[in-house]
Write an enzyme that holds these catalytic residues in place. Structure first.
Site, PDB file in Angstrom:
ATOM      1  CG  PHE A 159      -0.240   0.435   2.514  1.00  0.00           C
ATOM      2  CD1 PHE A 159      -0.073   1.781   2.810  1.00  0.00           C
ATOM      3  CD2 PHE A 159       0.277  -0.508   3.381  1.00  0.00           C
ATOM      4  CE1 PHE A 159       0.596   2.174   3.975  1.00  0.00           C
ATOM      5  CE2 PHE A 159       0.940  -0.128   4.533  1.00  0.00           C
ATOM      6  CZ  PHE A 159       1.104   1.225   4.838  1.00  0.00           C
ATOM      7  CE  LYS A 183      -3.030  -8.482  -4.395  1.00  0.00           C
ATOM      8  NZ  LYS A 183      -3.416  -7.427  -3.416  1.00  0.00           N
ATOM      9  CB  CYS A 291      10.377  -0.386   2.426  1.00  0.00           C
ATOM     10  SG  CYS A 291      11.154   0.262   0.962  1.00  0.00           S
TER      11      CYS A 291
HETATM   12  P1  NAD Z   1       1.594  -6.637   2.997  1.00  0.00           P
HETATM   13  O1  NAD Z   1       2.620  -7.711   3.045  1.00  0.00           O
HETATM   14  O2  NAD Z   1       0.510  -6.649   4.023  1.00  0.00           O
HETATM   15  O3  NAD Z   1       0.836  -6.634   1.572  1.00  0.00           O
HETATM   16  C1  NAD Z   1       1.578  -6.742   0.373  1.00  0.00           C
HETATM   17  C2  NAD Z   1       0.716  -7.472  -0.659  1.00  0.00           C
HETATM   18  O4  NAD Z   1       0.444  -8.793  -0.185  1.00  0.00           O
HETATM   19  C3  NAD Z   1      -0.631  -6.797  -0.890  1.00  0.00           C
HETATM   20  O5  NAD Z   1      -0.896  -6.794  -2.277  1.00  0.00           O
HETATM   21  C4  NAD Z   1      -1.610  -7.665  -0.119  1.00  0.00           C
HETATM   22  O6  NAD Z   1      -2.883  -7.736  -0.723  1.00  0.00           O
HETATM   23  C5  NAD Z   1      -0.960  -9.028  -0.111  1.00  0.00           C
HETATM   24  N1  NAD Z   1      -1.251  -9.795   1.116  1.00  0.00           N
HETATM   25  C6  NAD Z   1      -1.530  -9.295   2.350  1.00  0.00           C
HETATM   26  N2  NAD Z   1      -1.700 -10.287   3.239  1.00  0.00           N
HETATM   27  C7  NAD Z   1      -1.520 -11.435   2.555  1.00  0.00           C
HETATM   28  C8  NAD Z   1      -1.542 -12.817   2.927  1.00  0.00           C
HETATM   29  N3  NAD Z   1      -1.819 -13.203   4.175  1.00  0.00           N
HETATM   30  N4  NAD Z   1      -1.278 -13.732   1.981  1.00  0.00           N
HETATM   31  C9  NAD Z   1      -1.000 -13.362   0.712  1.00  0.00           C
HETATM   32  N5  NAD Z   1      -0.968 -12.067   0.308  1.00  0.00           N
HETATM   33  C10 NAD Z   1      -1.225 -11.126   1.214  1.00  0.00           C
HETATM   34  O7  NAD Z   1       2.396  -5.249   3.006  1.00  0.00           O
HETATM   35  P2  NAD Z   1       1.810  -3.780   3.141  1.00  0.00           P
HETATM   36  O8  NAD Z   1       1.341  -3.581   4.544  1.00  0.00           O
HETATM   37  O9  NAD Z   1       0.905  -3.494   2.030  1.00  0.00           O
HETATM   38  O10 NAD Z   1       3.151  -2.910   2.904  1.00  0.00           O
HETATM   39  C11 NAD Z   1       4.060  -2.601   3.915  1.00  0.00           C
HETATM   40  C12 NAD Z   1       5.207  -3.580   3.956  1.00  0.00           C
HETATM   41  O11 NAD Z   1       5.880  -3.602   2.704  1.00  0.00           O
HETATM   42  C13 NAD Z   1       6.276  -3.178   4.972  1.00  0.00           C
HETATM   43  O12 NAD Z   1       6.757  -4.339   5.609  1.00  0.00           O
HETATM   44  C14 NAD Z   1       7.373  -2.544   4.116  1.00  0.00           C
HETATM   45  O13 NAD Z   1       8.667  -2.583   4.676  1.00  0.00           O
HETATM   46  C15 NAD Z   1       7.282  -3.412   2.896  1.00  0.00           C
HETATM   47  N6  NAD Z   1       7.860  -2.727   1.738  1.00  0.00           N
HETATM   48  C16 NAD Z   1       9.076  -3.155   1.286  1.00  0.00           C
HETATM   49  C17 NAD Z   1       9.683  -2.516   0.218  1.00  0.00           C
HETATM   50  C18 NAD Z   1      11.032  -2.960  -0.280  1.00  0.00           C
HETATM   51  O14 NAD Z   1      11.388  -2.565  -1.384  1.00  0.00           O
HETATM   52  N7  NAD Z   1      11.788  -3.748   0.455  1.00  0.00           N
HETATM   53  C19 NAD Z   1       9.036  -1.438  -0.406  1.00  0.00           C
HETATM   54  C20 NAD Z   1       7.779  -1.039   0.082  1.00  0.00           C
HETATM   55  C21 NAD Z   1       7.194  -1.710   1.152  1.00  0.00           C
END
Ligand code: NAD
Length: 507
Positions: A159, A183, A291
């Site tokens: 997000f 997605k 992140c």
């Molecule tokens: P998230 O892991 O909750 O969601 C990421 C994606 O996974 C979304 O599209 C979501 O729909 C899906 N998802 C959520 N729960 C799921 C599940 N149980 N099973 C399968 N898919 C699922 O992450 P978020 O809260 O949207 O984003 C924040 C996180 O992303 C933080 O941990 C941040 O550090 C990380 N992030 C990392 C980078 C990087 O480049 N390393 C960049 C941006 C964000």
């Protein structure tokens, strides 16, 4: 915790993109897209049905038959056009992003701009997707490589960067000759969809780019689908590890950029004013929901005396809705995120850290319903405390102390995460030692946690990344292509026969 709001029947629907058409989902499961500063329901997003996900993959599979043969110049020109369209729509895209995600308007423009840079990079695909040739590897024999697209690839995005991260993915995948199923995050899919509309307007043919919405079930369907060849995931470590394991077992190529706990070292010789500005900006910008946010600062020696000035600086930051002029810190993405951050602040106090600045329940006139937490600072933070061990993903900065640079480096290397880090110092020798010894992907020297520009690749080490190759830069060309090695010899009628060769050698 607030109960989830009922889904608003009259709000506009977020469409699926299948076979070049933006279509309404037939799903019975929907959720609201909510403005985090006001709780206004902006739209309803569907959780796509298995049939819709299959249809998106099938359309990408069909489109691959012709797209893979499209001349490289044709592919490049689409991204030249897309970068122009994104520039022309920058204000509209940033406003949409602020409305659904919460970050300030200038930061939302930054989100779009950092994605735009990758689109510009994709427009240079002619210089990137080049093979190699070795002449005369044996008598009259040449060997060369061709980098061929894989087929249907997929992207799963978080997000916190709803413009930049989708643009890390589909432009490079499509520019290299693949077709794509995206997605987006179900929390803020609207700006992503607008970018996809612009991508089609730029000339991406039907079926080459598809979008499905949803959460866990959609992600698992993507991990399991036999026609998807590669997956790029960005999100939390927990979900990323699941995606990596599940999709790898299904034989897919996977890259997962995941969670973080980014540390900075402040050496006592650092430029004080520049450093304090950098720390406050990187810790509290985007309400800490990057992140690459700075979440731990290790103060070395005399710099431990700078805490009151850092607190004073943090207090000057304006907490408000992202559209208000002068706002530094906008709302968190959801009520649940705000409640989680607040409860972690309580855990920090209970675990014995010193709360230097408490940002809970700030007064934000005009935005009384918003998910706000103001800048928060703890000192005396140690491993074993929840605020150190967990990624807070909010505007909470943890201060730790070290006597020496060696001690500070060892402290960072002992943390499981390795996304980004920085050092503030005026000593070249200290900076070079840090650069050499730190086990973290992105390293800043007097730059607070830099996201590399697209001519390089986004990296990450240890728990922050799975998979060898990064999401853009030269590395992503390798990620989205299969290297084929061709060894060729040509005879004409005058070539003298060497007879039968029964050895492994080329003669
Ligand atoms: P998230 O892991 O909750 O969601 C990421 C994606 O996974 C979304 O599209 C979501 O729909 C899906 N998802 C959520 N729960 C799921 C599940 N149980 N099973 C399968 N898919 C699922 O992450 P978020 O809260 O949207 O984003 C924040 C996180 O992303 C933080 O941990 C941040 O550090 C990380 N992030 C990392 C980078 C990087 O480049 N390393 C960049 C941006 C964000």
């Amino acid at each position: 915790m607030n109960a989830p709001a009922p889904v608003a029947a009259l709000a506009p629907t977020v469409k699926l993109l299948i076979g070049g058409q933006f279509v309404d989902s037939q799903s019975t499961q929907w959720r609201n897209v909510v403005n985090p500063a006001t709780q206004e329901v902006l739209a309803r997003v569907p959780f796509a049905t298995p049939e819709e996900i299959n249809a998106a993959v099938a359309s990408a599979k069909e489109a691959f038959k012709t797209w893979k043969k499209t001349p490289i110049g044709t592919r490049a020109r689409i991204f030249l056009k897309l970068q122009q369209l994104i520039r022309e729509h920058m204000g509209e895209l940033a406003a949409l992003l602020t409305a659904e995600q919460g970050k300030t308007l200038p930061d939302a423009e930054g989100d779009v701009f950092r994605g735009l840079e990758v689109v510009e990079h994709a427009a240079g695909i002619g210089n990137l997707q080049l093979g190699e040739l070795a002449n005369n590897v044996a008598g009259g024999v040449d060997t060369y490589t061709v980098l061929q697209p894989l087929g249907v690839c997929a992207g799963i995005t978080p997000f916190n960067f709803p413009a930049m991260i989708p643009l890390w993915m589909f432009p490079m995948a499509i520019a290299t000759g693949n077709t794509f199923v995206l997605k987006p995050s179900e929390q803020d899919p609207m700006v992503t969809m607008r970018l996809c509309e612009l991508a089609l307007q730029a000339g991406i043919p039907p079926g080459v780019l598809n979008v499905v919405h949803g959460g866990e079930d959609a992600v698992n369907a993507i991990c399991d689908h036999p026609d998807i060849k590669a997956i790029s995931f960005v999100g939390s470590t927990k979900v990323g590890t699941h995606v990596y394991n599940r999709a790898s077992l299904n034989g897919k190529r996977v890259q997962c950029m995941m969670g973080a706990k980014n540390h900075a070292i402040v050496a006592p010789d650092a430029n004080k004013e520049q450093t304090l500005n950098a720390l406050a900006g990187a810790a509290f910008g985007a309400a800490g929901q990057r992140c690459m946010a700075l979440s731990v600062v290790v103060l070395v020696g005399e710099s431990q005396k700078w805490i009151p000035e850092l607190v004073a600086k943090a207090k000057t930051l304006m907490v408000s809705g992202g559209t208000e002029k002068g706002t530094d810190v906008g709302p968190l993405i959801s009520c649940a995120a705000r409640d989680r951050v607040s409860s972690l602040i309580e855990r920090g106090i209970a675990d014995g850290a010193t709360l230097e600045l408490d940002g809970r329940n700030p007064s934000v006139p005009g935005y009384e319903k918003g998910n706000f937490v103001g800048p928060t600072i703890f000192s005396g933070v140690k491993p074993g405390m929840a605020i150190y061990d967990q990624e807070i993903f909010g505007p909470v900065l943890c201060l730790a102390a070290a006597d020496t640079l060696d001690e500070a480096i060892a402290f960072i290397n002992a943390n499981p995460n390795g996304n980004g880090t920085a050092i503030f110092t005026q000593s070249g020798a200290a900076a070079r030692k840090f650069q050499e010894e730190i086990d973290v992907g992105q390293v800043g020297i007097n730059v607070p946690i830099p996201v590399p520009v697209p001519i390089f690749s986004f990296t990450g080490s240890r728990a922050s990344k799975l998979g060898d190759l990064g999401p853009y830069g030269k590395q992503v060309v390798m990620f989205y292509t299969q290297t084929k090695t061709v060894t060729a010899r040509w005879f004409d009628d005058s070539t003298v026969s060497q007879g039968v060769n029964t050895t492994i050698s080329l003669k």
